[in-house]
Design an enzyme around this catalytic site. Structure first.
Site, PDB file in Angstrom:
ATOM      1  N   CYS A 145     -84.722 100.243  46.347  1.00 12.91           N
ATOM      2  CA  CYS A 145     -84.700  98.778  46.287  1.00 12.91           C
ATOM      3  C   CYS A 145     -84.507  98.198  47.687  1.00 12.91           C
ATOM      4  O   CYS A 145     -83.664  98.682  48.454  1.00 12.91           O
ATOM      5  CB  CYS A 145     -83.539  98.336  45.394  1.00 12.91           C
ATOM      6  SG  CYS A 145     -83.338  96.550  45.356  1.00 12.91           S
ATOM      7  N   GLU A 175     -76.135 105.711  45.804  1.00  5.60           N
ATOM      8  CA  GLU A 175     -76.394 104.784  46.910  1.00  5.60           C
ATOM      9  C   GLU A 175     -75.400 105.005  48.056  1.00  5.60           C
ATOM     10  O   GLU A 175     -75.789 105.027  49.236  1.00  5.60           O
ATOM     11  CB  GLU A 175     -76.301 103.340  46.401  1.00  5.60           C
ATOM     12  CG  GLU A 175     -76.616 102.323  47.483  1.00  5.60           C
ATOM     13  CD  GLU A 175     -76.276 100.910  47.058  1.00  5.60           C
ATOM     14  OE1 GLU A 175     -76.407 100.578  45.854  1.00  5.60           O
ATOM     15  OE2 GLU A 175     -75.863 100.128  47.922  1.00  5.60           O
ATOM     16  N   THR A 243     -74.195  98.049  46.911  1.00  5.07           N
ATOM     17  CA  THR A 243     -74.726  96.738  46.506  1.00  5.07           C
ATOM     18  C   THR A 243     -74.238  96.252  45.152  1.00  5.07           C
ATOM     19  O   THR A 243     -74.386  95.077  44.829  1.00  5.07           O
ATOM     20  CB  THR A 243     -76.264  96.795  46.458  1.00  5.07           C
ATOM     21  OG1 THR A 243     -76.652  97.933  45.683  1.00  5.07           O
ATOM     22  CG2 THR A 243     -76.863  96.883  47.836  1.00  5.07           C
ATOM     23  N   CYS A 281     -75.921  92.814  46.320  1.00 10.22           N
ATOM     24  CA  CYS A 281     -77.276  92.284  46.144  1.00 10.22           C
ATOM     25  C   CYS A 281     -77.225  91.004  45.320  1.00 10.22           C
ATOM     26  O   CYS A 281     -76.273  90.756  44.578  1.00 10.22           O
ATOM     27  CB  CYS A 281     -78.194  93.320  45.513  1.00 10.22           C
ATOM     28  SG  CYS A 281     -78.155  93.342  43.729  1.00 10.22           S
ATOM     29  N   SER A 311     -72.677 103.201  35.128  1.00  5.08           N
ATOM     30  CA  SER A 311     -73.310 102.117  35.888  1.00  5.08           C
ATOM     31  C   SER A 311     -72.230 101.257  36.529  1.00  5.08           C
ATOM     32  O   SER A 311     -71.462 100.588  35.844  1.00  5.08           O
ATOM     33  CB  SER A 311     -74.187 101.272  34.959  1.00  5.08           C
ATOM     34  OG  SER A 311     -74.451 100.021  35.545  1.00  5.08           O
ATOM     35  N   SER A 312     -72.203 101.281  37.845  1.00  2.00           N
ATOM     36  CA  SER A 312     -71.171 100.543  38.586  1.00  2.00           C
ATOM     37  C   SER A 312     -71.227  99.050  38.282  1.00  2.00           C
ATOM     38  O   SER A 312     -70.217  98.412  38.003  1.00  2.00           O
ATOM     39  CB  SER A 312     -71.382 100.802  40.086  1.00  2.00           C
ATOM     40  OG  SER A 312     -70.723  99.867  40.866  1.00  2.00           O
ATOM     41  N   SER A 372     -79.131  97.831  34.954  1.00  2.00           N
ATOM     42  CA  SER A 372     -79.939  98.974  34.518  1.00  2.00           C
ATOM     43  C   SER A 372     -80.095  99.014  33.002  1.00  2.00           C
ATOM     44  O   SER A 372     -80.433 100.045  32.435  1.00  2.00           O
ATOM     45  CB  SER A 372     -79.294 100.271  35.022  1.00  2.00           C
ATOM     46  OG  SER A 372     -77.915 100.301  34.719  1.00  2.00           O
TER      47      SER A 372
HETATM   48  S1  SF4 Z   1     -78.787  96.107  41.364  1.00  5.33           S
HETATM   49 FE1  SF4 Z   1     -79.475  95.064  43.228  1.00  5.33          FE
HETATM   50  S2  SF4 Z   1     -79.602  96.690  44.753  1.00  5.33           S
HETATM   51 FE2  SF4 Z   1     -79.556  97.696  42.768  1.00  5.33          FE
HETATM   52  S3  SF4 Z   1     -81.702  97.961  42.213  1.00  5.33           S
HETATM   53 FE3  SF4 Z   1     -81.036  96.013  41.345  1.00  5.33          FE
HETATM   54  S4  SF4 Z   1     -81.620  94.434  42.855  1.00  5.33           S
HETATM   55 FE4  SF4 Z   1     -81.638  96.457  43.855  1.00  5.33          FE
END
Ligand code: SF4
Length: 400
Positions: A145, A175, A243, A281, A311-312, A372
């Site tokens: 991303c 990440e 992020t 983000c 999932s954070s 997600s």
């Molecule tokens: S959560 Fe933010 S950094 Fe992660 S994939 Fe989605 S847009 Fe990109």
């Protein structure tokens, strides 16, 4: 690099896992009445653009390379259903919980060949992984991303300027591991702090209140660079964050470290020894702000947060959304029955069951989902809650 050139450049377009129920909720301002249940959704929720794009790119690779093996380095995103769906479609996993059982020690990299297509997930990959794939000659499909690239660029600048990078992140998160790897590959130093408590311990070292050796010994494996020395490498500090962390906590941590550095170096201009860059983000920030607004509306009796337990960003939605009413982080519709709900305990991380979770009478249930979480899964959860409350998604609104 990839020879797949499809662009997914409309952040308002949902490219995968569309749900008519969720689209109806989006089109009606996040409010729907079914019998005794008022369904409320946060203003923004679910798949972010970066995840939607990554999922769509893998789907395209299956179409574009029908005669080649498609591999994911690890989970494409932290959602079990999406990874299982790709596995069912024939995608292989180099490592992680979806790796082929025949892969040695859970790592299938020894099976890779130059004929294979390997997908780098939205979280990015370590320098070592990327170099290995390039060495084998695989076709690399990089779905990293763009929001993840931003902290990477900042860490390179920190290294060039002689600053140690302090990362607000989770040591085991892909990440953060990629960020650490990048810094180490450039000869820099890093330190990972997971939360405010860890940042406060770091600040005690900076102020000389905690022995540097004791501090080093207490760090989790992987939380600092290999030759990190607190007496030498905390002179100049630059911060970034994974992020998907909790934005408010990142700001607290930045402020704590800035104050500690200023207290240690009162005669030095702060910019000489401390820099910061909030790299949460936008999608994560908007999902957090939206669930806070929903929680503060005063209308909710309970909140259901849908997403993978590792999932954070989903876990952080539960943290910011929970308040004066029960808040349940669930994996999917199977977690929901009329008399019991199975959810992740925010304190222990364990899956627990709560009985009698649905109040009697008219109720207002808030929903949100991590970046997600597919819309289809959220839609299934909304339907499951309605069923548990004795209502149906196609029922007429009650007249009160
Ligand atoms: S959560 Fe933010 S950094 Fe992660 S994939 Fe989605 S847009 Fe990109």
């Amino acid at each position: 690099m990839s020879d797949t050139d499809t662009q997914y450049d409309d952040p308002f377009q949902r490219y995968s896992y569309r749900s008519s129920l969720i689209e109806e909720l989006r089109n009606t301002g996040g409010r729907m009445q079914r019998g005794r249940v008022t369904v409320r959704t946060a203003r923004t929720f679910g798949f972010c653009w970066g995840v939607d794009r990554a999922v769509a790119m893998v789907r395209d690779a299956l179409r574009d390379y029908p005669d080649r093996r498609i591999w994911l380095l690890d989970q494409i995103i932290h959602n079990p259903q999406v990874n299982a769906d790709f596995k069912d479609m024939g995608v292989r996993f180099v490592r992680g919980p979806f790796a082929d059982a025949s892969a040695s020690e859970g790592d299938g990299s020894s099976q890779l060949s130059a004929d294979d297509v390997v997908v780098i997930p939205a979280f990015s990959a370590t320098v070592e992984d990327t170099e290995q794939l390039e060495g084998i000659g695989c076709t690399i499909l990089d779905t990293t991303c763009p929001w993840v690239v931003r902290p990477h660029l900042r860490t390179i600048k920190y290294v060039e300027d002689g600053f140690t990078t302090v990362i607000h992140g989770l040591v085991q998160h892909e990440e953060t591991r990629a960020s650490c790897s990048l810094i180490a590959s450039r000869g820099g130093q890093y330190l990972v702090v997971a939360d405010q408590g860890e940042a406060e311990r770091l600040c005690r070292v900076i102020r000389g209140e905690l022995d540097a050796g004791d501090y080093l010994d207490s760090l989790a494996a992987g939380a600092c660079s290999a030759d990190f020395d607190p007496t030498e490498h905390l002179t100049r500090i630059g911060t970034i964050n994974q992020t998907t962390m909790l934005a408010s906590e990142t700001r607290e941590i930045e402020a704590l470290i800035r104050e500690a550095v200023a207290a240690r170096d009162p005669a030095v201009e702060i910019a000489e020894s401390f820099r910061e860059l909030n790299t949460i983000c936008r999608a994560t920030q908007e999902n957090q702000d939206s669930v806070v607004a929903l929680a503060e509306s005063g209308e909710l009796d309970l909140l259901v947060v849908v997403g993978g337990f590792d999932s954070s960003n989903t876990r952080n939605l539960t943290r910011v959304g929970g308040g004066c009413f029960p808040s349940f982080h669930v994996l999917g519709p199977d977690a929901i029955e009329a008399g019991v709900i199975r959810h992740r305990c925010a304190k222990t991380g364990n899956t627990v069951s709560t009985d009698n979770w649905l109040p009697e009478g008219p109720i207002s249930v808030g929903f949100t989902a991590g970046a997600s979480t597919p819309d289809t899964l959220l839609g299934d959860v909304v339907e499951a809650v309605l069923r548990a409350a004795g209502e149906r998604v196609d029922a007429a609104p009650s007249v009160s």
